[in-house]
Structure formats: structure tokens, C-alpha cells
Design a protein around this motif. Structure first.
Motif, mmCIF file in Angstrom:
data_model
loop_
_atom_site.group_PDB
_atom_site.id
_atom_site.type_symbol
_atom_site.label_atom_id
_atom_site.label_comp_id
_atom_site.label_asym_id
_atom_site.label_seq_id
_atom_site.Cartn_x
_atom_site.Cartn_y
_atom_site.Cartn_z
ATOM 1 N N GLU A 191 -34.986 0.325 30.269
ATOM 2 C CA GLU A 191 -35.717 -0.713 29.549
ATOM 3 C C GLU A 191 -34.816 -1.900 29.233
ATOM 4 O O GLU A 191 -35.206 -3.056 29.399
ATOM 5 C CB GLU A 191 -36.295 -0.148 28.252
ATOM 6 C CG GLU A 191 -37.134 -1.135 27.446
ATOM 7 C CD GLU A 191 -38.423 -1.552 28.118
ATOM 8 O OE1 GLU A 191 -39.031 -2.536 27.659
ATOM 9 O OE2 GLU A 191 -38.834 -0.909 29.104
ATOM 10 N N ASP A 205 -35.289 1.803 21.986
ATOM 11 C CA ASP A 205 -35.044 3.191 21.605
ATOM 12 C C ASP A 205 -36.281 4.064 21.784
ATOM 13 O O ASP A 205 -36.175 5.276 22.037
ATOM 14 C CB ASP A 205 -34.578 3.274 20.147
ATOM 15 C CG ASP A 205 -33.176 2.715 19.950
ATOM 16 O OD1 ASP A 205 -32.447 2.578 20.948
ATOM 17 O OD2 ASP A 205 -32.826 2.392 18.787
ATOM 18 N N GLN A 206 -37.462 3.449 21.649
ATOM 19 C CA GLN A 206 -38.714 4.192 21.779
ATOM 20 C C GLN A 206 -39.156 4.366 23.225
ATOM 21 O O GLN A 206 -40.074 5.135 23.514
ATOM 22 C CB GLN A 206 -39.823 3.477 21.001
ATOM 23 C CG GLN A 206 -39.606 3.466 19.495
ATOM 24 C CD GLN A 206 -40.508 2.476 18.777
ATOM 25 O OE1 GLN A 206 -41.435 1.920 19.363
ATOM 26 N NE2 GLN A 206 -40.242 2.256 17.498
ATOM 27 N N ALA A 207 -38.518 3.665 24.149
ATOM 28 C CA ALA A 207 -38.897 3.742 25.556
ATOM 29 C C ALA A 207 -38.516 5.100 26.135
ATOM 30 O O ALA A 207 -37.606 5.775 25.648
ATOM 31 C CB ALA A 207 -38.214 2.631 26.342
ATOM 32 N N ASP A 208 -39.225 5.490 27.203
ATOM 33 C CA ASP A 208 -38.917 6.760 27.868
ATOM 34 C C ASP A 208 -37.494 6.757 28.416
ATOM 35 O O ASP A 208 -36.815 7.781 28.407
ATOM 36 C CB ASP A 208 -39.919 7.018 28.992
ATOM 37 C CG ASP A 208 -41.324 7.269 28.465
ATOM 38 O OD1 ASP A 208 -41.452 7.691 27.295
ATOM 39 O OD2 ASP A 208 -42.287 7.032 29.220
ATOM 40 N N ASP A 209 -37.064 5.588 28.894
ATOM 41 C CA ASP A 209 -35.713 5.445 29.445
ATOM 42 C C ASP A 209 -35.099 4.183 28.848
ATOM 43 O O ASP A 209 -35.221 3.094 29.414
ATOM 44 C CB ASP A 209 -35.763 5.359 30.974
ATOM 45 C CG ASP A 209 -34.376 5.366 31.608
ATOM 46 O OD1 ASP A 209 -33.388 5.080 30.895
ATOM 47 O OD2 ASP A 209 -34.286 5.629 32.818
ATOM 48 N N PRO A 210 -34.442 4.295 27.674
ATOM 49 C CA PRO A 210 -33.906 3.102 27.009
ATOM 50 C C PRO A 210 -32.940 2.292 27.869
ATOM 51 O O PRO A 210 -32.935 1.067 27.799
ATOM 52 C CB PRO A 210 -33.205 3.680 25.773
ATOM 53 C CG PRO A 210 -33.918 4.958 25.506
ATOM 54 C CD PRO A 210 -34.263 5.508 26.856
#
Length: 252
Positions: free
Chosen positions: A197, A189-194
Motif C-alpha cells: 500500500e 496499517d489497516q491494509a492487507d499488505d501495508p
């Protein structure tokens, strides 16, 4: 489901969520009396007994273990599952964070095992299973601190197995690959592109998806079972082949 844990008492640390909850549910379904030791042991399934326990605090661990013995009359199985994650290279975490994660992931298992061993020695089916990780056997990026703790857990498992074999206590570990747990969910969820990811994490494992908590629980149940009486000092990889397999790329 088979009932080989009937009449046995199992302690599961970190058993209120994620992999720990799956382990607790499976052991209970196979006949065990289950004590869940967790920072927040609420909303447990019917029949499981919860104890507030901070594995970083020796007094808390001792109280939870003694509470389990008082409630069930003894302990036969310990699942050392409680742990925390950590991201970064060796440059990214300070001494305090190294000490904190090490205290929970490694010394936490020591505290629980140390408190439980006097009771395990009285059991005819004593077993300890430590939740380790693929990070103990494969170099993963951005996991220096976490990997160091899990490498220690793997070595600790082997040393404990040697120390306690003649006490009648088997000690093994399970090495999950990237599992579909709340922690991994938060990282994605914290990734730039979940979405990207998740796709990358799925692709990292040869079978093309994340490991489920129930699959890890199945391996733990095998290692803890009295039916595995000659299995000690080993680890089982539940990683979709990530550690051992080298597949060719899929043709486009």
C-alpha cells in the motif's frame, strides 16, 4: 530562517499534530506568535499557546478566537487546517457521515474565518490559508465524501478572496498530495499488505514518494507571508506533480 512573521499572530487549527504541527512550527520559527486551536492541544513546543477548540462547535470556536485575541492582542493570520478524512464511494457513507465530515471540513473553516474576520480587518498583513487537497482537483478512488468537501474548500477559498479583498484580507489555499501524516499511516496499517500500500501511494505521485508535512508548511508560509501581498484567490499544489504532470512510464 527569515523573520517576516515577526510581530504577527497566527492561528493554526488542527495545529497539534501532522501538517498542522509542521505549519505551526514553521510560522513560529519565522517569528510569529502562534495559537494552536485543536481538540487536544497538549505537548506543544515552547512558546506556542494552545486552546481547546472543536471547529464543529461555534461557541468553542468563538471562545478560542477570543482567547487568542486576549492573549496576543489581535490576529493577523488564520490557517484553516483542521479536518478529517473519509473513505468510500457515494454508496458507502450514510447521510449522518456526510453531514459530520462536511460540518468539520467545510463549515468548520467558515466558523473559524467568521469569528476571526473582525480581528483580521484590523491587521495590515491579514491572510487566511485553507488546507485543501489534491482531491479537489483530481478524481481519486474511494474518496467521494472527502473529495466533495475539499472541492467545496477550493471554491470557498476563491469566494472568500473576492469577498474580503477590499477588507485587506488575502485568502488562498494549499493543495497537498498524499502526505505522510498519522491518518495516512493508520490507513496503510489497516491494509492487507501495508508495504504494498505504501509503495502504491508513493508511486501515485510523479516524484515517487509521499509529500512531507514540512513541504506543505513551506507553501502555507509563503501564502501567509506579507511578502506575498499580491497573491490571493489562488491555490498551490504540493503534490510531487500529481495534478499537472503526465510522465512516461519508467522503462524496464
Amino acid at each position: 530562517m527569515s523573520q517576516e512573521f515577526s510581530s504577527l499572530t497566527a492561528v493554526v487549527t488542527g495545529g497539534a499534530s501532522g501538517i498542522g504541527a509542521a505549519i505551526a512550527a514553521m510560522l513560529q520559527a519565522m517569528g510569529a506568535q502562534v495559537a494552536v486551536l485543536d481538540l487536544n492541544p497538549t505537548n506543544l513546543p515552547k512558546g506556542q499557546l494552545g486552546f481547546v477548540c472543536d471547529v464543529a462547535n461555534d461557541a468553542s470556536v468563538k471562545a478560542a478566537i477570543e482567547g487568542t485575541v486576549a492573549a496576543f492582542g489581535g490576529i493577523d493570520i488564520v490557517i484553516n487546517n483542521a479536518g478529517i478524512g473519509s473513505q468510500g464511494t457515494v454508496e458507502d457513507n450514510d447521510d449522518a457521515e456526510w453531514a459530520r465530515v462536511w460540518d468539520i471540513n467545510v463549515i468548520g473553516m467558515v466558523r473559524v474565518s467568521r469569528a476571526a474576520l473582525p480581528h483580521l480587518r484590523k491587521s495590515s498583513a491579514a491572510a487566511i490559508v485553507n488546507t485543501c487537497s489534491i482531491a479537489a482537483t483530481a478524481g481519486l478512488p474511494q474518496r467521494a465524501l472527502y473529495s466533495a468537501t475539499k472541492g467545496a474548500v477550493l471554491s470557498l477559498t476563491q469566494a472568500m478572496a473576492a469577498d474580503h479583498l477590499r477588507d485587506g484580507v488575502r485568502v488562498n489555499a494549499v493543495n497537498p498530495g498524499t502526505a505522510d501524516t498519522p491518518w495516512i499511516g493508520r490507513l496503510m496499517d489497516q491494509a492487507d499488505d501495508p508495504v504494498a500500500e505504501r509503495a502504491a501511494l508513493n508511486a501515485r505521485q510523479p516524484h515517487g514518494r509521499l509529500v512531507t508535512a514540512e513541504e506543505v508548511a513551506g507553501a502555507v508560509a509563503y501564502l501567509a507571508s506579507p511578502l506575498a501581498g499580491s497573491t490571493t484567490g489562488t491555490s498551490i499544489a504540493v503534490d510531487g506533480g500529481m495534478q499537472a504532470l503526465r510522465l512516461r512510464p519508467v522503462s524496464q
